[in-house]
Enzyme design. Structure first.
Site, PDB file in Angstrom:
ATOM      1  N   GLY A 155       4.325  -8.954  -2.064  1.00 43.10           N
ATOM      2  CA  GLY A 155       4.869  -7.739  -2.650  1.00 43.10           C
ATOM      3  C   GLY A 155       6.245  -7.852  -3.289  1.00 43.10           C
ATOM      4  O   GLY A 155       6.498  -7.261  -4.335  1.00 43.10           O
ATOM      5  N   ASP A 187       7.885   0.459   5.598  1.00 48.00           N
ATOM      6  CA  ASP A 187       7.005   1.560   5.994  1.00 48.00           C
ATOM      7  C   ASP A 187       7.267   1.862   7.479  1.00 48.00           C
ATOM      8  O   ASP A 187       8.221   2.573   7.786  1.00 48.00           O
ATOM      9  CB  ASP A 187       5.563   1.125   5.700  1.00 48.00           C
ATOM     10  CG  ASP A 187       4.542   2.211   5.919  1.00 48.00           C
ATOM     11  OD1 ASP A 187       4.891   3.388   5.760  1.00 48.00           O
ATOM     12  OD2 ASP A 187       3.388   1.900   6.250  1.00 48.00           O
ATOM     13  N   GLY A 207       8.355  -0.285   9.479  1.00 45.67           N
ATOM     14  CA  GLY A 207       9.527  -1.105   9.781  1.00 45.67           C
ATOM     15  C   GLY A 207       9.193  -2.294  10.667  1.00 45.67           C
ATOM     16  O   GLY A 207      10.034  -3.158  10.915  1.00 45.67           O
ATOM     17  N   THR A 227       7.234  -4.957  10.260  1.00 49.97           N
ATOM     18  CA  THR A 227       7.283  -6.284   9.633  1.00 49.97           C
ATOM     19  C   THR A 227       8.730  -6.765   9.536  1.00 49.97           C
ATOM     20  O   THR A 227       9.045  -7.881   9.974  1.00 49.97           O
ATOM     21  CB  THR A 227       6.649  -6.252   8.217  1.00 49.97           C
ATOM     22  OG1 THR A 227       5.329  -5.726   8.325  1.00 49.97           O
ATOM     23  CG2 THR A 227       6.610  -7.629   7.596  1.00 49.97           C
ATOM     24  N   LYS A 267      10.161   4.267   3.133  1.00 51.98           N
ATOM     25  CA  LYS A 267       9.374   5.429   3.593  1.00 51.98           C
ATOM     26  C   LYS A 267       9.873   5.747   4.993  1.00 51.98           C
ATOM     27  O   LYS A 267       9.215   5.462   5.988  1.00 51.98           O
ATOM     28  CB  LYS A 267       7.889   5.034   3.675  1.00 51.98           C
ATOM     29  CG  LYS A 267       7.100   5.207   2.418  1.00 51.98           C
ATOM     30  CD  LYS A 267       5.614   5.244   2.749  1.00 51.98           C
ATOM     31  CE  LYS A 267       4.871   4.214   1.943  1.00 51.98           C
ATOM     32  NZ  LYS A 267       3.422   4.203   2.259  1.00 51.98           N
ATOM     33  N   ASP A 308       0.451  -3.715  -4.018  1.00 51.51           N
ATOM     34  CA  ASP A 308      -0.976  -3.697  -4.331  1.00 51.51           C
ATOM     35  C   ASP A 308      -1.786  -2.655  -3.568  1.00 51.51           C
ATOM     36  O   ASP A 308      -1.337  -2.103  -2.564  1.00 51.51           O
ATOM     37  CB  ASP A 308      -1.589  -5.063  -4.005  1.00 51.51           C
ATOM     38  CG  ASP A 308      -1.758  -5.262  -2.501  1.00 51.51           C
ATOM     39  OD1 ASP A 308      -0.761  -5.060  -1.764  1.00 51.51           O
ATOM     40  OD2 ASP A 308      -2.869  -5.568  -2.056  1.00 51.51           O
ATOM     41  N   ARG A 332      -0.483  -4.994  -8.824  1.00 49.86           N
ATOM     42  CA  ARG A 332       0.821  -5.638  -8.644  1.00 49.86           C
ATOM     43  C   ARG A 332       1.548  -5.794  -9.982  1.00 49.86           C
ATOM     44  O   ARG A 332       2.769  -5.857 -10.042  1.00 49.86           O
ATOM     45  CB  ARG A 332       0.649  -7.037  -8.016  1.00 49.86           C
ATOM     46  CG  ARG A 332       0.166  -7.022  -6.582  1.00 49.86           C
ATOM     47  CD  ARG A 332       0.343  -8.411  -5.965  1.00 49.86           C
ATOM     48  NE  ARG A 332      -0.441  -8.588  -4.747  1.00 49.86           N
ATOM     49  CZ  ARG A 332      -0.042  -8.222  -3.532  1.00 49.86           C
ATOM     50  NH1 ARG A 332       1.111  -7.620  -3.360  1.00 49.86           N
ATOM     51  NH2 ARG A 332      -0.809  -8.438  -2.490  1.00 49.86           N
TER      52      ARG A 332
HETATM   53  P1  IMP Z   1       5.662  -2.056   7.700  1.00 49.68           P
HETATM   54  O1  IMP Z   1       5.601  -3.246   8.617  1.00 49.68           O
HETATM   55  O2  IMP Z   1       4.812  -0.921   8.207  1.00 49.68           O
HETATM   56  O3  IMP Z   1       7.063  -1.613   7.379  1.00 49.68           O
HETATM   57  O4  IMP Z   1       4.914  -2.482   6.384  1.00 49.68           O
HETATM   58  C1  IMP Z   1       5.530  -3.105   5.336  1.00 49.68           C
HETATM   59  C2  IMP Z   1       4.483  -3.687   4.420  1.00 49.68           C
HETATM   60  O5  IMP Z   1       3.340  -2.825   4.269  1.00 49.68           O
HETATM   61  C3  IMP Z   1       5.042  -3.836   3.025  1.00 49.68           C
HETATM   62  O6  IMP Z   1       5.639  -5.097   2.885  1.00 49.68           O
HETATM   63  C4  IMP Z   1       3.820  -3.656   2.165  1.00 49.68           C
HETATM   64  O7  IMP Z   1       3.160  -4.896   2.020  1.00 49.68           O
HETATM   65  C5  IMP Z   1       2.913  -2.746   2.934  1.00 49.68           C
HETATM   66  N1  IMP Z   1       3.019  -1.341   2.458  1.00 49.68           N
HETATM   67  C6  IMP Z   1       3.550  -0.297   3.127  1.00 49.68           C
HETATM   68  N2  IMP Z   1       3.455   0.843   2.419  1.00 49.68           N
HETATM   69  C7  IMP Z   1       2.864   0.500   1.260  1.00 49.68           C
HETATM   70  C8  IMP Z   1       2.518   1.269   0.080  1.00 49.68           C
HETATM   71  O8  IMP Z   1       2.733   2.482  -0.045  1.00 49.68           O
HETATM   72  N3  IMP Z   1       1.921   0.567  -0.925  1.00 49.68           N
HETATM   73  C9  IMP Z   1       1.687  -0.771  -0.840  1.00 49.68           C
HETATM   74  N4  IMP Z   1       1.999  -1.501   0.221  1.00 49.68           N
HETATM   75  C10 IMP Z   1       2.585  -0.877   1.277  1.00 49.68           C
HETATM   76 MG    MG Z   2      -0.590  -5.100   0.389  1.00 46.56          MG
END
Ligand code: IMP
Ligand code: MG
Length: 176
Positions: free
Chosen positions: A42, A101, A103, A105, A129, A157, A163
């Protein structure tokens, strides 16, 4: 049903924000060297633009995380699927993702990278977000805060598609 991308943040707004973030980073790390750690896939587009706006010496590394389990409820198992190939001990490191998102990751990666004893470690993301956050994670550089919408484009994506979209769009499904 067909998917229709509806523009949320256009190319000019992205470019302006990326320039602003690159300026802040250049000032904050003045006199230092910085390792940009790009979280694939991403953040490839964001990193490519961000690094060209940074005026201090930078090197770039790539890593990829993978997560298993439900993304909405209980916490997921996250692994480093592809790691960077340089030693970051004693280096100033900035982890770069396009969107934070839950957080989880970024929190995981910050913890793993901190164990490698960098001189400093921070995170940057173009989109936040915040309303979806399930773990506390400090993000030093944030571009835009966005509502809980699924977005694509500018590296992000949906099933590996979109992308290449230059703008950031909300993916809507309509009757076709
Ligand atoms: P987290 O671990 O929930 O913060 O997720 C982060 C990862 O989820 C990002 O690096 C994206 O790859 C994916 N992601 C989260 N929200 C979206 C979105 O709205 N569109 C696309 N990918 C997303
Ligand atoms: Mg993805």
């Amino acid at each position: 049903m067909i998917e229709v991308p509806e523009i949320l943040i256009d190319e000019a707004a992205i470019a302006g924000k990326v320039r602003e973030l690159a300026g802040r980073i250049s000032r904050d790390y003045a006199g230092k060297e910085l390792v940009l750690a790009c979280i694939l896939k991403g953040a490839a587009v964001f990193t490519a633009d961000l690094m060209r706006g940074i005026t201090i010496p930078v090197s770039v590394e790539f890593l990829q995380a993978a997560s298993y389990g439900a993304s909405t409820t209980s916490s997921r198992d996250i692994i480093i699927k592809k790691d960077i190939d340089s030693d970051i001990a004693g280096k100033h490191v900035l982890l770069v993702d396009t969107i934070i998102d839950t957080g989880e990751t970024m929190a995981y990666l910050l913890k793993k990278f901190a164990d490698r004893r960098p001189a400093s470690l921070r995170a940057a993301a173009l989109l936040d977000k915040r309303c979806r956050r399930s773990v506390y994670v400090p993000i030093a550089y944030i571009g835009f805060e966005i509502p809980d919408k699924f977005v694509v484009g500018y590296g992000m994506d949906y099933g590996e598609r979109y992308r290449n979209l230059p703008a950031i769009a909300e993916l809507k499904t309509v009757l076709g």
